[in-house]
Design an enzyme around this catalytic site. Structure first.
Site, mmCIF file in Angstrom:
data_model
loop_
_atom_site.group_PDB
_atom_site.id
_atom_site.type_symbol
_atom_site.label_atom_id
_atom_site.label_comp_id
_atom_site.label_asym_id
_atom_site.label_seq_id
_atom_site.Cartn_x
_atom_site.Cartn_y
_atom_site.Cartn_z
ATOM 1 N N GLU A 37 -5.180 -3.495 9.050
ATOM 2 C CA GLU A 37 -4.493 -3.476 7.754
ATOM 3 C C GLU A 37 -3.290 -2.538 7.780
ATOM 4 O O GLU A 37 -2.240 -2.850 7.238
ATOM 5 C CB GLU A 37 -5.463 -3.072 6.630
ATOM 6 C CG GLU A 37 -6.549 -4.090 6.334
ATOM 7 C CD GLU A 37 -5.997 -5.462 5.968
ATOM 8 O OE1 GLU A 37 -4.876 -5.541 5.427
ATOM 9 O OE2 GLU A 37 -6.674 -6.460 6.265
ATOM 10 N N TYR A 120 -5.131 -0.869 -1.863
ATOM 11 C CA TYR A 120 -5.161 -2.138 -1.134
ATOM 12 C C TYR A 120 -6.041 -2.034 0.121
ATOM 13 O O TYR A 120 -6.964 -2.826 0.324
ATOM 14 C CB TYR A 120 -3.727 -2.572 -0.753
ATOM 15 C CG TYR A 120 -3.741 -3.654 0.284
ATOM 16 C CD1 TYR A 120 -3.971 -4.971 -0.085
ATOM 17 C CD2 TYR A 120 -3.596 -3.353 1.638
ATOM 18 C CE1 TYR A 120 -4.046 -5.975 0.861
ATOM 19 C CE2 TYR A 120 -3.672 -4.342 2.599
ATOM 20 C CZ TYR A 120 -3.894 -5.654 2.205
ATOM 21 O OH TYR A 120 -3.992 -6.620 3.152
ATOM 22 N N ASP A 138 -2.198 -7.549 -2.935
ATOM 23 C CA ASP A 138 -0.966 -7.352 -2.173
ATOM 24 C C ASP A 138 0.075 -8.364 -2.660
ATOM 25 O O ASP A 138 -0.152 -9.069 -3.659
ATOM 26 C CB ASP A 138 -1.235 -7.492 -0.663
ATOM 27 C CG ASP A 138 -1.575 -8.921 -0.267
ATOM 28 O OD1 ASP A 138 -1.863 -9.741 -1.166
ATOM 29 O OD2 ASP A 138 -1.530 -9.233 0.930
#
Ligand code: SF4
Length: 349
Positions: A37, A120, A138
């Site tokens: 990520e 996130y 996102d």
């Protein structure tokens, strides 16, 4: 569109149509999810893959990353930009390794406490690794929800963010949050794309407000324009006995912790002759030793455009004025982390 249908259609699309393959998909290891990520926030999937594999190859566990030499980590990060994020990565790996016995925290609140991990990434780790019901939000999610539900509020305003965040939490499939989160991100990346979305083949076509009202290209709405500042960097490479002066950038500016050559920065494009005169005054250079002035290299960052020129010379004696630099062998430069623009020049050197 009825809210519970959204999740059902999405999960069904994921099961039957989603062809997006990524090496970290389906992984439950929070360390690997975190790495993927963080890297994906910096670059597109195709490029991120190489970085992810390199990181995993060199640091298979959080303990390995925690024990790593910082310079090596920065070298692997080279080209991804936002070097403070790399610094945070190292900091957090060390914290997990020393204070948490190398065990990643398994609650959303505790994950969010970690330096460099925002809502996130915390939601991604919590849902993918621990199946906890937290919606990832996102750019893909903003776009899909704004279009399907016809949200005209600008997504870069507090009000717009609030509406989409509340909707995203409401829509989340609480039984399969990881699958749902991955599906909505994949759907945004492959079907409801920013430009040319594949509306003809979309499972939401009959329910999508943007499609029905023919406003797909207008959603999501954004109000703010990013102001881009151009900076002009003139780097000096005095080559003395196959060595050049380098130093780590330590100030809170772009490229913190990367290396650089002696630099004169200007706010506007400046003739080379003027720059060279300034370098001569500093004792960095003698006119008669000048060997090369490079073409301009351009590197685009999110809010800045960096235009760089490299000026090389070959002094007969070691030049003065480089007290804050160390002289590094040219052959050893490839072991140091540099900004992309410098690496590009070194490749042509
Ligand atoms: Fe996106 Fe088009 Fe599908 Fe609407 S119909 S969700 S705009 S791809």
């Amino acid at each position: 569109m009825i809210h519970n249908l959204f999740s059902r259609y999405l999960i069904e699309w994921n099961r039957t149509e989603n062809k997006r393959k990524m090496p970290w998909k389906g992984i439950k290891d929070p360390y690997r999810i975190w790495l993927s990520e963080v890297i994906l926030q910096q670059t597109r999937v195709e490029q991120g893959l190489k970085y992810y594999e390199n990181f995993i190859h060199n640091f298979p566990t959080v303990r390995d990353l925690a024990a790593a030499d910082e310079k090596k980590v920065f070298k692997l990060w080279e080209g991804l930009g936002y070097y403070s994020r790399c610094k945070n990565l190292i900091h957090t790996a060390r914290k997990i390794s020393t204070e948490l016995n190398s065990r990643f925290p398994d609650s959303y609140a505790a994950i969010l406490q970690l330096k460099g991990i925002g809502p996130y990434t915390a939601a991604a780790i919590a849902s993918f690794a621990f199946n906890l019901p937290h919606a990832v939000i996102d750019g893909n999610v903003f776009r899909v929800l704004a279009r399907v539900f016809g949200i005209r509020e600008a997504i870069d305003t507090t009000a717009g963010k609030k509406i989409i965040t509340a909707l995203a939490e409401q829509l989340l499939d609480k039984k399969e949050p990881g699958t749902y989160n991955q599906a909505i991100m994949d759907f945004g990346a492959t079907v409801c794309r920013p430009a040319n979305p594949d509306c003809a083949d979309c499972p939401f076509q009959n329910h999508c407000v943007a499609f029905r009202e023919d406003i797909v290209a207008l959603l999501p709405v954004k109000t703010k324009k990013i102001a881009v500042r151009t900076r002009y960097f003139y780097f000096f490479l005095p080559i003395y006995r196959a060595t050049v002066p380098v130093r780590e950038r330590l100030s809170k500016d772009i490229w913190q912790h990367l290396y650089e050559f002696p630099l004169i920065e200007k706010a506007a494009e400046t003739p080379a002759a003027e720059i060279i005169r300034a370098a001569v005054r500093k004792g960095w250079l003698r006119q008669d030793t000048l060997t090369e002035i490079s073409p301009v290299y351009t590197q685009k960052l999110s809010h800045q455009l960096i235009r760089s020129v490299f000026i090389a010379c070959r002094p007969a004696a070691k030049p003065a004025g480089f007290e804050n630099y160390r002289w590094e062998k040219i052959t050893a430069l490839k072991t140091l982390p540099f900004p992309r623009t410098i690496t590009q020049h070194l490749d042509n050197f």
